[in-house]
Design an enzyme around this catalytic site. Structure first.
Site, PDB file in Angstrom:
ATOM      1  N   SER A  89       0.834  -1.190   0.000  1.00 24.14           N
ATOM      2  CA  SER A  89       0.000   0.000   0.000  1.00 24.14           C
ATOM      3  C   SER A  89       0.880   1.257   0.000  1.00 24.14           C
ATOM      4  O   SER A  89       1.694   1.421  -0.910  1.00 24.14           O
ATOM      5  CB  SER A  89      -0.967  -0.038   1.199  1.00 24.14           C
ATOM      6  OG  SER A  89      -2.056   0.825   1.013  1.00 24.14           O
ATOM      7  N   LEU A  90       0.762   2.133   0.994  1.00 27.75           N
ATOM      8  CA  LEU A  90       1.673   3.287   1.053  1.00 27.75           C
ATOM      9  C   LEU A  90       3.117   2.822   1.005  1.00 27.75           C
ATOM     10  O   LEU A  90       3.974   3.454   0.363  1.00 27.75           O
ATOM     11  CB  LEU A  90       1.429   4.089   2.335  1.00 27.75           C
ATOM     12  CG  LEU A  90       2.466   5.170   2.662  1.00 27.75           C
ATOM     13  CD1 LEU A  90       2.534   6.230   1.578  1.00 27.75           C
ATOM     14  CD2 LEU A  90       2.180   5.796   4.023  1.00 27.75           C
TER      15      LEU A  90
END
Length: 263
Positions: A89-90
């Protein structure tokens, strides 16, 4: 001084002949979750990146911008070769930006990138800033934009305030992140995702343009955190990918149109 005492967590053990896999956590994620992967990957050395505002660095001010975070990371961490980056994700965006920063500084680059649970930068949708929100107001805004949060954040105000400090900073990085065209990397790139995640398959596959090297797209059963739902399949694949990297072999190419979707 470039070291790994504050920025990188690991457990003793792991094979010295295997790859060093540096894991970049998701928004609000604990590096401890990724350190525990060492038990499933004994042939390698698992290391988790711990940014300010997390774990033993909870008393430090967290970063709220990608550029400042990556600049500080590459200035202070000497990644031990041969190494691979895994980001979820991030963390996938941070891993990608860190690889670019290492290249720009003439420093050793990762042997491969394993990017999980996020679309290619040029396809990302704009996210609203959550700056200034706190408490239940922040939780409500997070759930509107990103989906449900753990029940504990509703039930325990003290825990909520503790965890939301880092999560709010991470989401500020997400909302402020903008794609900047740069020459593609040359290392193998493998993109991983969950079949039931909201990220469109085409947007995951769009990472193909970010490397001149081999590219592979792997889709597992499950949602955004597919690796928690089908750990056996995930770790079997990850172990094989890391073994190939440590042996200086290239990851098997897989065209976007023929993505590998596990049943």
């Amino acid at each position: 001084m470039r070291g790994r005492t504050r920025w990188v967590l690991s457990r003793p053990g792991g094979s010295a002949d295997g790859a060093r896999v540096y894991c970049f956590p998701h928004s609000g994620g604990s590096p401890g979750e990724y350190v525990r992967w060492a038990a499933r990957l004994p042939g390698h050395q698992v290391r988790a990146v711990q940014t300010p505002g997390r774990g033993s660095r909870m008393d430090e001010e967290p970063f709220t911008g990608m550029e400042a975070l990556v600049d500080s990371l590459v200035s202070q961490v000497a990644f031990e070769e041969p190494f691979v980056f895994f980001g979820h994700s991030l963390g996938a965006l941070v891993a990608y930006e860190t690889a670019l920063a290492l290249r720009e500084r003439g420093l050793p680059e990762p042997r491969a990138l394993l990017l999980s649970g996020t679309a290619a930068p040029h396809t990302l949708r704009a996210r609203p800033s959550l700056r200034g929100l706190a408490g239940t107001e922040l939780v409500a805004a997070i759930e509107r934009v990103y989906g449900p949060v753990p029940a504990e954040l509703h039930e325990d105000p003290e825990l909520r305030d503790l965890l939301l400090t880092g999560l709010r900073a991470d989401l500020e990085i997400v909302s402020g992140y903008r794609y900047r065209p740069r020459p593609p990397l040359s290392c193998p790139v493998t993109v991983l995702g969950g079949r039931d995640d909201e990220e469109p398959l085409d947007d995951l596959g769009a990472w193909r343009a970010y490397t001149t090297g081999p590219f592979d797209l792997r889709v597992f059963p499950g949602d955004h955190f597919y690796f928690r739902e089908c750990p056996d399949e995930f770790f079997a694949f990850l172990d094989g990918a890391l073994a190939q990297s440590a042996a200086r072999a290239v990851l098997g190419p897989g065209p976007v149109a023929a993505a590998h979707v596990l049943p």
